[in-house]
Design a protein around this motif. Sequence first.
Motif, PDB file in Angstrom:
ATOM      1  N   PHE A  56     -48.719  -8.713 -29.006  1.00  0.00           N
ATOM      2  CA  PHE A  56     -48.114  -7.866 -30.026  1.00  0.00           C
ATOM      3  C   PHE A  56     -48.704  -6.468 -29.970  1.00  0.00           C
ATOM      4  CE2 PHE A  56     -48.207 -12.206 -31.642  1.00  0.00           C
ATOM      5  CZ  PHE A  56     -46.904 -12.403 -32.069  1.00  0.00           C
ATOM      6  N   GLU A  57     -47.879  -5.496 -30.319  1.00  0.00           N
ATOM      7  CA  GLU A  57     -48.372  -4.152 -30.578  1.00  0.00           C
ATOM      8  C   GLU A  57     -48.268  -3.895 -32.074  1.00  0.00           C
ATOM      9  OE1 GLU A  57     -46.007  -1.086 -28.863  1.00  0.00           O
ATOM     10  OE2 GLU A  57     -44.093  -2.007 -29.415  1.00  0.00           O
ATOM     11  N   MET A  58     -49.227  -3.153 -32.625  1.00  0.00           N
ATOM     12  CA  MET A  58     -49.258  -2.895 -34.055  1.00  0.00           C
ATOM     13  C   MET A  58     -48.470  -1.619 -34.359  1.00  0.00           C
ATOM     14  SD  MET A  58     -50.958  -5.487 -34.976  1.00  0.00           S
ATOM     15  CE  MET A  58     -50.904  -5.075 -36.734  1.00  0.00           C
ATOM     16  N   SER A  89     -57.809  -1.500 -35.946  1.00  0.00           N
ATOM     17  CA  SER A  89     -59.008  -1.872 -35.208  1.00  0.00           C
ATOM     18  C   SER A  89     -58.681  -2.141 -33.741  1.00  0.00           C
ATOM     19  CB  SER A  89     -59.680  -3.096 -35.841  1.00  0.00           C
ATOM     20  OG  SER A  89     -58.774  -4.191 -35.896  1.00  0.00           O
ATOM     21  N   ARG A  90     -57.435  -2.472 -33.473  1.00  0.00           N
ATOM     22  CA  ARG A  90     -56.915  -2.559 -32.109  1.00  0.00           C
ATOM     23  C   ARG A  90     -55.404  -2.461 -32.166  1.00  0.00           C
ATOM     24  NH1 ARG A  90     -57.742  -8.927 -30.491  1.00  0.00           N
ATOM     25  NH2 ARG A  90     -57.994  -9.754 -32.595  1.00  0.00           N
ATOM     26  N   ARG A  91     -54.818  -1.831 -31.171  1.00  0.00           N
ATOM     27  CA  ARG A  91     -53.383  -1.586 -31.171  1.00  0.00           C
ATOM     28  C   ARG A  91     -52.610  -2.705 -30.492  1.00  0.00           C
ATOM     29  NH1 ARG A  91     -51.322   3.448 -32.678  1.00  0.00           N
ATOM     30  NH2 ARG A  91     -49.371   2.317 -32.462  1.00  0.00           N
ATOM     31  N   VAL A  92     -53.234  -3.437 -29.592  1.00  0.00           N
ATOM     32  CA  VAL A  92     -52.572  -4.535 -28.882  1.00  0.00           C
ATOM     33  C   VAL A  92     -53.338  -5.824 -29.176  1.00  0.00           C
ATOM     34  CG1 VAL A  92     -51.903  -5.471 -26.640  1.00  0.00           C
ATOM     35  CG2 VAL A  92     -51.728  -3.005 -27.074  1.00  0.00           C
ATOM     36  N   VAL A  93     -52.602  -6.875 -29.530  1.00  0.00           N
ATOM     37  CA  VAL A  93     -53.203  -8.150 -29.918  1.00  0.00           C
ATOM     38  C   VAL A  93     -52.605  -9.258 -29.070  1.00  0.00           C
ATOM     39  CG1 VAL A  93     -53.665  -9.741 -31.825  1.00  0.00           C
ATOM     40  CG2 VAL A  93     -53.413  -7.289 -32.274  1.00  0.00           C
ATOM     41  N   PHE A 122     -46.795  -6.877 -36.653  1.00  0.00           N
ATOM     42  CA  PHE A 122     -47.124  -7.367 -35.316  1.00  0.00           C
ATOM     43  C   PHE A 122     -45.802  -7.410 -34.556  1.00  0.00           C
ATOM     44  CE2 PHE A 122     -50.559  -8.998 -37.892  1.00  0.00           C
ATOM     45  CZ  PHE A 122     -51.678  -8.974 -37.074  1.00  0.00           C
ATOM     46  N   ARG A 123     -45.569  -6.448 -33.705  1.00  0.00           N
ATOM     47  CA  ARG A 123     -44.289  -6.373 -32.987  1.00  0.00           C
ATOM     48  C   ARG A 123     -44.452  -7.027 -31.614  1.00  0.00           C
ATOM     49  NH1 ARG A 123     -41.549  -0.641 -32.556  1.00  0.00           N
ATOM     50  NH2 ARG A 123     -40.944  -1.173 -34.704  1.00  0.00           N
TER      51      ARG A 123
END
Length: 253
Positions: A56-58, A89-93, A122-123
């Motif tokens: 996911f990207e935020m 805190s992070r852009r990619v999960v 969460f995209r």
Amino acid sequence: MNKTLIACLLLFATSVFAGDGALTVTPAVVQLRGSFGQSTTQTMMITNGTSQPFTFEMVAQDVTVKNGTRTFVEAGERAGSIAATAVYSRRVVQVRPGESERVDVTLTIPTDSPFRGVVVIFRGTNKVMTGPVPMLASIGTLFTFALSDTLDVNAEPLNVTPQSASANLSMTQWCANRGTEPVVAKGIAAILDGSGALVGRMNLTPKRLLPGERAEVSGEYGGELPPGRYKLLVTYDLDGQKSITSAADLDVK
């Protein structure tokens, strides 16, 4: 007031189904109080209940209301965007099957912002199959911001369907937020007999109303009333700050 916004209420998780399981984000809603220029840092948790990994990207979008219903605005598209201030805190999960991941997000309310809601999402970036159709899974949290204690909710006339041989007593009512702040309207309907004594009640599902938003409240009484004249008295508690009431008479034959 503290320098950071105060988290007042966390509501239930929300989920989307993806393939053979579900993706879940908690919390689903965060209700905050504060003032212009303040910031808040909140934690979001995504859980992967499926058998496949997800990435996911935020992203964040401002939430506004048009013609009584919610619409979503891309971050920075309008002046005063709260979504444009989002820092993660992070852009990619990446979330593996059966695991959970945490993301902290910091939001700041620009001076004179017209917005009172933001959705942090969460995209999904990897496609999942829903039958023959490939789809991207996206799921998020709604943040609402109350910046004053001025509440203005209008309860429109009650629509009451009396008890009959085939149906219970029921009611519907539209409520509209005419003010500048978000509010949760928690309703209860009391049934009074001809002498004013309480003979029944209905707990109504709370409605979250952003400024300008309208929503229909409904309820059904689970008991049976003897024939007679009754009054239905509906009271809404508005975030514990004020209440509004409306009433309707009805006959049971």
